[in-house]
Design an enzyme around this catalytic site. Sequence first.
Site, short mmCIF file in Angstrom:
data_model
loop_
_atom_site.label_atom_id
_atom_site.label_comp_id
_atom_site.label_asym_id
_atom_site.label_seq_id
_atom_site.Cartn_x
_atom_site.Cartn_y
_atom_site.Cartn_z
N CYS A 2 -5.99 -8.41 -36.87
CA CYS A 2 -7.28 -7.89 -37.48
C CYS A 2 -7.91 -9.18 -38.33
O CYS A 2 -7.11 -9.70 -39.08
CB CYS A 2 -7.16 -6.64 -38.04
SG CYS A 2 -6.29 -5.65 -37.15
N ARG A 27 -8.20 -15.30 -33.96
CA ARG A 27 -7.10 -14.48 -34.33
C ARG A 27 -6.55 -13.29 -33.50
O ARG A 27 -5.57 -13.16 -33.35
CB ARG A 27 -7.41 -13.90 -35.78
CG ARG A 27 -7.39 -14.59 -37.00
CD ARG A 27 -7.97 -13.90 -38.09
NE ARG A 27 -7.09 -12.82 -38.49
CZ ARG A 27 -5.92 -12.87 -39.28
NH1 ARG A 27 -5.73 -13.94 -40.03
NH2 ARG A 27 -5.21 -11.74 -39.49
N TRP A 74 -7.44 -5.51 -34.04
CA TRP A 74 -6.50 -5.75 -32.82
C TRP A 74 -5.68 -4.43 -32.82
O TRP A 74 -5.16 -4.20 -33.63
CB TRP A 74 -5.48 -7.07 -33.39
CG TRP A 74 -4.74 -7.43 -32.25
CD1 TRP A 74 -4.86 -8.20 -31.05
CD2 TRP A 74 -3.16 -7.04 -32.07
NE1 TRP A 74 -3.80 -8.45 -30.27
CE2 TRP A 74 -2.73 -8.06 -30.77
CE3 TRP A 74 -2.37 -6.53 -32.81
CZ2 TRP A 74 -1.54 -8.17 -30.57
CZ3 TRP A 74 -1.02 -6.70 -32.45
CH2 TRP A 74 -0.46 -7.15 -31.39
N ASN A 100 -6.53 -4.30 -42.39
CA ASN A 100 -5.33 -5.00 -41.57
C ASN A 100 -4.18 -4.31 -42.09
O ASN A 100 -3.78 -4.17 -43.42
CB ASN A 100 -5.54 -6.32 -42.04
CG ASN A 100 -6.58 -6.97 -41.62
OD1 ASN A 100 -7.60 -6.60 -40.80
ND2 ASN A 100 -6.95 -8.15 -41.76
N GLY A 101 -3.18 -3.99 -41.20
CA GLY A 101 -1.86 -3.61 -41.25
C GLY A 101 -1.73 -2.29 -40.85
O GLY A 101 -2.63 -1.81 -39.78
N GLU A 486 9.22 -25.34 -25.88
CA GLU A 486 7.77 -25.28 -26.68
C GLU A 486 7.02 -25.46 -25.40
O GLU A 486 5.83 -25.03 -25.26
CB GLU A 486 7.70 -26.60 -27.68
CG GLU A 486 6.28 -26.70 -28.13
CD GLU A 486 5.76 -25.43 -28.88
OE1 GLU A 486 6.35 -24.40 -29.05
OE2 GLU A 486 4.41 -25.43 -28.95
N LYS A 490 4.28 -23.01 -24.21
CA LYS A 490 2.69 -23.23 -24.17
C LYS A 490 1.99 -23.04 -22.89
O LYS A 490 0.97 -22.14 -22.66
CB LYS A 490 2.44 -24.83 -24.47
CG LYS A 490 2.55 -25.35 -25.85
CD LYS A 490 1.55 -24.94 -26.67
CE LYS A 490 1.83 -23.78 -27.47
NZ LYS A 490 2.55 -23.89 -28.51
N GLU A 493 1.72 -19.04 -22.06
CA GLU A 493 0.86 -18.04 -23.42
C GLU A 493 -0.58 -18.54 -22.89
O GLU A 493 -1.40 -17.78 -22.92
CB GLU A 493 1.15 -18.35 -24.68
CG GLU A 493 0.69 -19.97 -25.09
CD GLU A 493 1.17 -19.84 -26.63
OE1 GLU A 493 1.17 -18.98 -27.33
OE2 GLU A 493 1.45 -21.02 -27.18
N HIS A 509 25.31 -23.09 -14.82
CA HIS A 509 25.83 -22.03 -15.26
C HIS A 509 24.79 -20.79 -14.73
O HIS A 509 25.28 -19.82 -15.44
CB HIS A 509 25.94 -21.81 -16.68
CG HIS A 509 27.10 -22.99 -17.14
ND1 HIS A 509 28.40 -22.97 -16.94
CD2 HIS A 509 26.91 -24.09 -17.66
CE1 HIS A 509 29.05 -24.00 -17.24
NE2 HIS A 509 27.98 -24.91 -17.86
N LYS A 608 -3.67 -15.10 -33.44
CA LYS A 608 -3.35 -16.48 -34.25
C LYS A 608 -2.26 -16.07 -35.17
O LYS A 608 -1.49 -16.82 -35.35
CB LYS A 608 -4.48 -17.00 -34.74
CG LYS A 608 -4.24 -18.08 -35.42
CD LYS A 608 -3.85 -19.26 -34.21
CE LYS A 608 -3.46 -20.67 -35.12
NZ LYS A 608 -2.62 -21.49 -34.02
C1 F6R Z 1 2.41 -20.09 -30.17
C2 F6R Z 1 2.21 -19.68 -31.14
C3 F6R Z 1 3.19 -18.73 -32.05
C4 F6R Z 1 3.31 -19.15 -33.44
C5 F6R Z 1 4.03 -17.96 -34.21
C6 F6R Z 1 4.36 -17.95 -35.60
O1 F6R Z 1 1.71 -21.12 -29.55
O2 F6R Z 1 1.37 -20.49 -32.07
O3 F6R Z 1 4.31 -18.71 -31.53
O4 F6R Z 1 3.85 -20.28 -33.57
O5 F6R Z 1 3.41 -16.68 -33.99
O6 F6R Z 1 3.13 -18.40 -36.50
P1 F6R Z 1 3.06 -18.97 -37.79
O7 F6R Z 1 3.49 -20.47 -37.49
O8 F6R Z 1 1.98 -18.73 -38.36
O9 F6R Z 1 4.16 -18.31 -38.58
#
Ligand code: F6R
Length: 613
Positions: A2, A27, A74, A100-101, A486, A490, A493, A509, A608
């Site tokens: 949110c 976000r 959200w 938020n929360g 990673e 990417k 997601e 394995h 985000k």
């Molecule tokens: C993936 C991504 C997430 C963040 C994770 C941690 O592309 O962005 O996996 O890395 O949610 O977020 P932060 O770094 O803000 O703690």
Amino acid sequence: MCGIVGYIGSRDATPIISAGLKRLEYRGYDSAGLAVIENRHIEVRRDAGKLSRLEALLAEQPIHGPIGIGHTRWATHGEPSARNAHPHLGAKGDVVVVHNGIVENFAALKEELAAEGAVFRSDTDTEVIVHLVERYLDAGADLPSAARQAIRLLKGAHGIVLLSSREPDKIVAARVGNAGGVVIGVGDGEMFVASDIPAILEHTRRMAFLESGQVAIIRRDGFDVTTLDGKPLDVEVHNVAWDPVAAEKGEYTHFMLKEIHEQVRSITDTIGDRVDFPAGRIVLPTLALTAEAAQRIRRIIITACGTAAHAGMVGKILIERIARVPVEVDIASEFRYRDPLVDDETVVLAISQSGETADTLAAMEEGRRRGATLWSIVNVLGSQAMRLADGTITMQVGPEIGVASTKAFTAPLVDLYMLAILLADLRRAPGETERRRMVADLRRLPDLVSNCLDRAPAVESVARALKDASHCLYLGRGIQMPIAYEGALKLKEISYIHAEAYPAGEMKHGPIALVDKTMPIVALAPKDPWYEKTISQVEQAKARGGVVVAVATDGDELLPRLADLILWVPETPWRLSPVTTVIPLQLLAYQIAVMRGADVDQPRNLAKSVTVE
Ligand code: F6R
């Protein structure tokens, strides 16, 4: 998660709040709303779906006034719908709240309030807050005091912003725990409040950040902060160095593409003035690390989530190889509940772009409880992960808006490399010549990154070959193993292609059973100490009919004979090679997602900054 924006001043709050919410779109959210005091009366507009729906509603039924609050939600409690969207009004329509929360004890509070006659008009946990505030206002309290009394009853972590037409000269904002930040923006005869810096950056760079347990009373000409018990507090106003233009998309079609291309600049800034090239030394003053303290460290636990945890996995290899300190990487959501072995000779190092990820903050708090030294690597200045830590190294990347993290992955790789060298130096690890060489290697890095970005057009043909795949396997070994994780993250997601990553040696394995011509394999095989071992896994995959895409070092003569497609990278010192090998994988995921018509900057179900557990 949110987002919150609020305004009090002499301009019309509606467009300011709408524009602020737009900047928080990244976000992730599924409904949005706005409340403004218009002629001493609170008007609310809210709807499910994207902000364009709210904008259409505002065009049909406009509202205007000099004070207001807005929210992107959200959904947690209650489906995404107009009735569950924030802001939520009290029974008399003269108090309104955004939140938020999660109110963990909302069921008990709801029962109590219903018994007092409150009528609930949504399925949200948030609505109890406004009824509670109303309860104390009706009993004669002023708005700040009613808000404080209400908030003291809430369990869980919260960012809360509210206003009332009974006292139309103020906004009350509060932070409890780690449900995201509350930032107060100081203007000239006007004030702003938001959950995140980019929402208000175009108006002011003068900002104050609320700590847990603080309540702000914001008037158009200033603000006061108190504890939840009403005790006055002094809160510092910072000058945030972020550039508002950096939060714009500019000529790029997506923030993610812009941020991938910003990596020459972000790596340059992250190296910044932390390297004394003539002396061959690293200087990290914000870590406040003495030689004595460095020598006392027995163990480092890196804790983080998602992409940040992948950066931590690279950090483990760097710190262990360069500084010879044992390092573990602990996913933050696991660490806090595992009864971890931590003592005062342990450093808990949190990595977080937002600095507000609930699991990461909880892991830091767990480390603190057990006596560890806390360090953090963060991007958002003033964030909770920065404030909780004894020492911080910042990523110097500016705002990262795209949900899929890119530049905030490569910057901590550089921070961790510098940390490893500093630790080695302070702990008097042998190898002065080696240290000088590693420091000198940093000078070349921005050019190497630039070289990788120049090759973006070559990634397109690989993207075309993979875009219709349903599954994909990423393999890497040693320092490339986290880059396989990673790369797979990417891809999954933003393109929704199922992608898995494995340490290349694990193939035989189990996972090799999956390999056939429908399963593309992306193998990270640059010329590094693990090269030969990786090649043998690529051969095994190829022998089973797999389509292999290799990330290979310029000039490699073997891989073109083995792999079907190659993503070339320039030769890079192996300890820094993750910075260059990840770039074609970021571009590959991006281009595939675009080809599949996916919403690159706001992938479904993702947020985000993940401020709930
Ligand atoms: C993936 C991504 C997430 C963040 C994770 C941690 O592309 O962005 O996996 O890395 O949610 O977020 P932060 O770094 O803000 O703690």
